[in-house]
Each structure stands twice: as C-alpha cells, then as structure tokens.
Design a protein around this motif. Structure first.
Motif, short mmCIF file in Angstrom:
data_model
loop_
_atom_site.label_atom_id
_atom_site.label_comp_id
_atom_site.label_asym_id
_atom_site.label_seq_id
_atom_site.Cartn_x
_atom_site.Cartn_y
_atom_site.Cartn_z
N PRO A 40 0.69 -1.23 0.10
CA PRO A 40 0.08 0.01 0.06
C PRO A 40 0.90 1.23 0.08
CG PRO A 40 -0.78 -1.44 1.75
CD PRO A 40 0.57 -2.06 1.13
N TRP A 41 2.00 1.11 0.66
CA TRP A 41 3.01 2.27 0.61
C TRP A 41 3.52 2.62 -0.72
CZ3 TRP A 41 3.39 5.59 4.81
CH2 TRP A 41 2.78 5.01 6.05
N MET A 42 3.79 1.61 -1.52
CA MET A 42 4.36 1.60 -2.78
C MET A 42 3.41 2.42 -3.77
SD MET A 42 6.84 -1.49 -3.13
CE MET A 42 7.68 -0.78 -4.46
N ASN A 43 2.08 2.30 -3.41
CA ASN A 43 1.08 2.91 -4.27
C ASN A 43 1.04 4.32 -3.94
OD1 ASN A 43 0.06 0.89 -6.01
ND2 ASN A 43 -0.84 -0.01 -4.29
N GLN A 44 1.44 4.75 -2.70
CA GLN A 44 1.47 6.50 -2.67
C GLN A 44 2.70 6.92 -2.81
OE1 GLN A 44 0.95 6.53 1.94
NE2 GLN A 44 -1.13 5.29 1.56
N ILE A 45 2.53 7.69 -4.07
CA ILE A 45 3.77 8.17 -4.41
C ILE A 45 3.72 9.72 -4.39
CG2 ILE A 45 4.62 6.39 -6.02
CD1 ILE A 45 3.27 7.85 -8.23
N SER A 46 2.97 10.40 -3.43
CA SER A 46 2.92 11.54 -3.22
C SER A 46 4.29 12.06 -2.60
CB SER A 46 1.98 12.14 -2.12
OG SER A 46 2.17 11.49 -0.91
N GLU A 48 5.55 13.67 -0.26
CA GLU A 48 5.82 13.29 1.23
C GLU A 48 5.83 11.92 1.60
OE1 GLU A 48 2.67 14.94 3.97
OE2 GLU A 48 3.86 16.78 4.06
N GLN A 49 5.22 11.15 1.02
CA GLN A 49 5.20 9.54 1.21
C GLN A 49 6.35 8.72 0.89
OE1 GLN A 49 2.57 8.76 3.56
NE2 GLN A 49 0.99 9.72 3.27
N LEU A 50 6.93 9.31 -0.35
CA LEU A 50 7.80 8.59 -0.85
C LEU A 50 9.22 8.16 0.02
CD1 LEU A 50 8.18 10.15 -4.36
CD2 LEU A 50 7.97 7.62 -3.85
N ASN A 51 9.40 6.90 0.04
CA ASN A 51 10.38 6.47 1.39
C ASN A 51 11.40 5.62 0.61
OD1 ASN A 51 11.70 5.48 3.37
ND2 ASN A 51 9.77 5.25 4.62
N PRO A 52 12.77 6.03 0.37
CA PRO A 52 13.69 5.26 -0.30
C PRO A 52 14.23 4.16 0.53
CG PRO A 52 14.60 7.47 0.41
CD PRO A 52 13.17 7.64 0.60
N SER A 53 13.97 4.08 1.74
CA SER A 53 14.17 2.99 2.85
C SER A 53 13.19 1.82 2.42
CB SER A 53 13.90 3.15 4.22
OG SER A 53 14.04 2.28 4.88
N LEU A 76 11.05 7.95 -7.06
CA LEU A 76 12.10 8.55 -6.18
C LEU A 76 13.05 9.33 -6.83
CD1 LEU A 76 13.23 5.21 -4.08
CD2 LEU A 76 11.94 7.22 -3.43
N LYS A 77 13.41 9.12 -7.78
CA LYS A 77 14.36 9.95 -8.78
C LYS A 77 14.00 10.97 -9.04
CE LYS A 77 17.24 6.31 -11.02
NZ LYS A 77 17.56 5.38 -12.28
N LEU A 78 12.58 11.03 -9.53
CA LEU A 78 11.73 12.30 -9.91
C LEU A 78 12.10 13.38 -8.71
CD1 LEU A 78 8.73 11.72 -11.99
CD2 LEU A 78 10.95 12.69 -12.55
N LYS A 79 11.78 12.89 -7.51
CA LYS A 79 11.60 13.62 -5.95
C LYS A 79 12.98 14.17 -5.69
CE LYS A 79 10.95 13.57 -1.13
NZ LYS A 79 10.18 12.83 -0.11
N TYR A 80 13.56 13.22 -5.83
CA TYR A 80 15.24 13.47 -5.28
C TYR A 80 16.22 14.31 -6.18
CZ TYR A 80 14.05 11.21 -0.95
OH TYR A 80 13.18 10.96 0.18
N GLN A 81 15.90 13.95 -7.43
CA GLN A 81 16.77 14.72 -8.29
C GLN A 81 16.30 15.88 -8.56
OE1 GLN A 81 17.42 11.97 -11.56
NE2 GLN A 81 18.99 10.86 -10.42
N TYR A 381 -2.28 20.36 18.54
CA TYR A 381 -0.96 19.61 18.36
C TYR A 381 -0.62 19.97 16.79
CZ TYR A 381 -3.13 15.53 16.50
OH TYR A 381 -3.94 14.80 15.56
N GLY A 382 0.74 19.67 16.52
CA GLY A 382 1.00 19.67 14.95
C GLY A 382 1.98 18.35 15.02
N THR A 383 2.20 18.24 13.82
CA THR A 383 3.01 17.03 13.32
C THR A 383 3.83 17.41 11.97
OG1 THR A 383 1.30 15.88 11.82
CG2 THR A 383 1.54 15.27 14.27
N LYS A 384 4.80 16.60 11.76
CA LYS A 384 5.59 16.77 10.44
C LYS A 384 5.82 15.23 9.96
CE LYS A 384 10.55 16.52 11.26
NZ LYS A 384 11.53 17.21 11.22
N ALA A 385 5.76 15.24 8.56
CA ALA A 385 5.43 13.84 8.02
C ALA A 385 7.06 13.39 7.96
CB ALA A 385 5.09 13.83 6.59
N THR A 386 7.50 12.03 8.31
CA THR A 386 8.79 11.77 8.39
C THR A 386 8.97 10.28 7.63
OG1 THR A 386 9.16 10.57 10.30
CG2 THR A 386 9.36 12.92 10.45
N LEU A 387 10.02 9.72 7.54
CA LEU A 387 9.96 8.36 6.98
C LEU A 387 9.38 7.18 7.97
CD1 LEU A 387 13.47 8.33 5.02
CD2 LEU A 387 11.10 9.09 4.34
#
Ligand code: B12
Length: 438
Positions: A40-46, A48-53, A76-81, A381-387
């Motif tokens: 399910p995580w691999m289908n989320q390619i926003s 914020e959700q992309l996770n190289p790990s 991942l390449k699109l995001k990080y490059q 409260y507030g949060t930030k998205a992390t891996l």
C-alpha cells in the motif's frame, strides 16, 4: 550416514552456525506477509510519502514487488533529483529533504546497481560531503558539541558515500570513530543502539572498501567496540536494546566476519525473538519492515558495495527462493471494537498544565486520542511527515526548539517505543507528552 553420524553432523552444523552472526531459518510465508505491508505504501507516490528505505529493503530481500519496484524508483528519482538540482545555495537547501534522506536515496540507487555519476551524481555526492563537513564543524575540535542533525545521519551519510566508493576525508571519519570510542551515542543514560549500529555499518563498509587506509586499525577496533556495546544491550527476551532497534543491530552484527560463540548465540537469540514477534504480526511500521527485510534475507546495507546485479527482478514467481508480492485479498486493518476505553492525556510542560480524560474506541492509536482531544477538549498539536510516520512537533502551541522534542511516555515514566500513529493505549492508561532536551 548412521544415526550417530547424523547427530554429529547436526551438532557440527549447529556449532558452525552459533559462532558467526546468523538468525534461525525464516518461513518464506512470514517474509511475504511482512512484505505485503509495503505494497500500500508503494502505491502512495506523493512527495511526502515516498520513502527510499522501502526500495532498499525490498532490493536486499527475497521478496519482489514486480513492476511496482521500477516505478517506485522512478518516482524517487523524480523527487530527489529535482530537489538536488534545484538546490544551489545552502539557504535554498533548508526547505529540501534532510541529508539523511538523500543518503538513503543514494543507497536506493546502489540497490539498483547504479553509481552516482554524471552531473546529478556529482551534485548529490558534493551535497552529502558538504553536509558532513558542516556536521563535523558543529561537533567541534574537542568533540564536545553536538552535530546539528544527528550522529545517526552522520553515519548514514558516510555509509551512503562509501557504497558508492566515494571517499570522505579522514577528519570526517575520525569524528564518528571518536563518538564510538567515547560513548557519545548515549541518550538519557541509554545507548542508542540504532545510532551505534549505523556507525558500525559505516565502519564495516569503510573497512571492506579500504577507503581510508590510514585509519584502518582504528576502524577495525571501533567495529569490535560497537559489537561489544550492542551485545551488552541484549534483553532477556533477546532484543538488542528493544524490539525496534534489533533489526538494524542485526544488520550490523551480520557484517562481522568474527567467529565468536557469544556473538553467534546472541544473534540466534535475537533472531528467534524477532521471529516470534513476526508470527504475532508485530511489525506495522514501514520503516521498521524495510530495515528488517534484509536481515531475514541475511543481508545488510553493506552488501550494497556490490549488489547482486545479475539476479533478474520482477520475473516469474517461480524464481527459486524469491517471492513476488501480490496485493493481499484483504489488508488487515487496526482492530477497533465497539468497546470504549478511557485514556488520560497529560501535558505538564505547558502553562496551565493540560490534563483530560478522553474516551476512544478500543484499538485506537494515540493519534486518534490526540485528534479526539483536539476536537472536543481544547487540545492542540502539530506533526510533520517523516519516513517513520507522523512526528509530533508541537503541543498546545508550543513548538519543540533546537535539540528538544516532545517525548511520548506512559505514566509514570515509561518511554513509548512507537510513535503517535502506531501506539495503541490500553484502557485506564495515562499518556504524558513531555518537552525534553536530547
Ligand atoms: C535521531 C532519532 C530521534 C531524534 C530525532 C531528532 C533528530 N534531529 O534527529 C529524537 C531523540 C528527537 C527522537 C525522538 C523519538 N523517537 Co527516535 N529515532 C531517531 C533515530 C535514531 C534516527 C532517525 C533518523 O535520522 N532517520 C533517518 C532519516 C533520513 O529519516 P527521517 O524520517 O528524515 O528522520 C526523521 C524521523 O526519523 C524523526 N523521528 C525520530 N524518531 C522518530 C520516531 C517516530 C515514531 C517518528 C514518527 C519520527 C521520528 O526524526 C528524524 C529527523 O527529523 C531512529 C532510528 C531509526 N532506525 O530510524 C529513532 C526512531 C525512529 N525513534 C523512535 C522512537 C520510538 C522515538 C520517540 C517516539 C520516543 C519517545 N518515546 O518519545 C520520539 C518521537 C516522539 C515524537 N515527537 O513524535 C523509534 C521508532 C520505532 C517505531 N516503532 O517506529 C526509532 C526507530 C528508534 C528505535 N529503534 O526504537 N528520535
């Protein structure tokens, strides 16, 4: 072979197993079930959700996600490059992904047998090297100050450069050596097993690649020191530190060519403890799963020095020893019953202190409790998205400052081992959010 011969053979192989770091055999269905959680995580390619790990974990494991793998790497390449190329001054880079994520992205490239080359590769390498230089300066000449980000990401960045055969200056490696030699990976009196293991993985890579020959002896000694410290953290259940630090610890311990009964036995015990948790469906966190998958396949990040580039990916599911993941018929969700539980939420670090009893369905996460309190009982409260998932950054309008964080505790004083999205409070528990320095 007679029965005595068979027994001797069995004992002999058990003996051989027990003096290097190995874990007991893992049923492939268990591995597959765990891999399923990643789909399910691999289908989320926003962004914020992309996770190289996730990609690294899959490529070092015996499970494959078919065409989704290549598509995920492309995202991942699109995001990080894009980020790397858009980042020209260090001011620009403040809004960019943390350096540790770029390091993980480099591991992902290597997992696909690519080297950081060309204009984009050079930019990536020089950014990580600059990050390490800045961190080194922050630690200072006398090693008394702290890195801006963390020793964890410091070790991770050295590791990422190392698997790409990129050399960092001896002075950069020396800071990490000093930290391991002088017990600087302790936090509130407890060893950060993950930080020590990440440093160990970086050293294991440097040792194998011989990128810093002048430091060779010191690196070998530091590896032994790190192994010794991690072995001392083994709990009576078998975990190194605790259940969630065991996967990375095992990755590191498995890189050791040392033949040692204590090490072999400790790894068997830790592996058996993790398998028991796996059978009990114990791992939900995507980062944890992606760290554990290589261990179950007897691999570690150090194997990215020379990943297996010949083995076909996304091929028929009959490939020997591999499992191609298919979406599960039914994705198990958090079990929420009609029972209602009572959780007390307490925040003593603000004025006036906050304390309220919140009623939520049994099986709710701590995040559900916070949401309910926000909806009905004047809590914010507030949060930030992390891996690792949503990270709590502010409570009742109070933002955690530099080297501070909102710690999650179960009263009276037990630190939670999971974040707000995964921890499920029990009936009658009091959860405390405490602003602390780290
Ligand atoms: C360094 C670190 C911290 C630092 C982060 C600050 C900093 N400047 O780095 C501090 C000490 C503040 C911290 C706090 C916590 N941590 Co911590 N942390 C780590 C560590 C060692 C490295 C993280 C990292 O740099 N990753 C690499 C980069 C590239 O990824 P990233 O997503 O960009 O990194 C960010 C997140 O990881 C975030 N973060 C750190 N810890 C946690 C925990 C959770 C649950 C979340 C959602 C995010 C998060 O901080 C990083 C920097 O911004 C990891 C170990 C690991 N194996 O990941 C544990 C780890 C992620 N932490 C963990 C835990 C449990 C916590 C706490 C919940 C502890 C507590 N009881 O309060 C809190 C978070 C509370 C909150 N406010 O939400 C667990 C999570 C286990 C799980 N089941 O998922 C880990 C895996 C350690 C472990 N083995 O148990 N942590």
């Amino acid at each position: 072979m007679g029965s005595l011969g068979a027994l001797l053979f069995l004992l002999g192989s058990l003996g051989a197993l027990a003096d290097v770091c190995e874990i007991p055999h893992v049923d492939s269905q268990l591995v597959e079930r765990m891999g399923q959680h990643l789909l399910p995580w691999m289908n989320q390619i926003s962004q914020e959700q992309l996770n190289p790990s996730i990609y690294v974990g899959l490529r070092l494991s015996s499970v494959q996600a078919g065409d989704m793998e290549a598509f995920y790497l492309h995202s991942l390449k699109l995001k990080y490059q894009q980020n790397i190329l858009g980042c020209t001054s260090s001011d620009d880079c403040k809004t960019k992904p943390p350096m540790g994520q770029l390091a993980l992205y480099m591991l992902a490239l290597r997992a696909n047998c690519e080297f950081a080359r060309g204009h984009k590769g050079d930019r990536l390498v020089s950014q990580l090297k600059r990050f390490l230089e800045d961190e080194k300066k922050a630690i200072g000449h006398n090693h008394k100050d702290y890195p801006y980000v963390s020793y964890y990401q410091y070790g991770l960045s050295i590791l990422a450069l190392c698997v790409h055969q990129k050399r960092v200056h001896d002075s950069v490696v020396k800071k990490l050596l000093y930290a391991v030699e002088h017990d600087q990976h302790f936090y509130q009196g407890t060893l950060s097993v993950d930080t020590e293991a990440m440093a160990g993985l970086a050293f294991a890579c440097l040792e194998r690649s011989n990128l810093n020959p002048n430091l060779r002896n010191r690196i070998t000694l530091a590896i032994r020191t790190a192994i010794g410290k991690i072995l001392k953290t083994q709990t009576s259940e078998g975990h190194f530190g605790h259940v969630y630090s065991s996967p990375l610890a095992l990755q590191f311990l498995m890189t050791s060519p040392m033949r040692d009964m204590e090490l072999g036995t400790a790894c068997l015990k830790a592996g058996a403890a993790l398998l028991a948790i796996l059978k009990d469906r114990g791992f939900q966190n995507v980062l944890m799963i992606s760290t554990l998958l290589p261990v179950l396949n007897h691999k570690s990040y150090v194997d990215l020095i020379s990943p297996d580039c010949q083995a076909p990916r996304a091929a028929p599911s009959s490939l020997l020893g591999t499992v191609v993941l298919e979406p599960a018929m039914e994705i198990p969700s958090q079990t929420q019953s009609s029972d209602v539980i009572r959780v007390t939420l307490k925040v003593p670090s603000v004025l006036p202190p906050y304390r309220h009893v919140i009623f939520v369905p049994a099986g709710s996460s701590l995040e559900d409790v916070l949401k309910k309190a926000q909806e009905l009982w004047g809590f914010t409260y507030g949060t930030k998205a992390t891996l690792s998932g949503p990270y709590l950054t502010s409570v009742m309008g109070k933002e955690a400052g530099e080297r501070e964080f909102w710690q999650l505790l179960r009263a009276p004083d037990t630190r939670l081992l999971q974040g707000i999205a995964e921890y499920t409070p029990k009936d009658g528990e009091t959860i405390e959010l405490r602003l602390v320095s780290w």
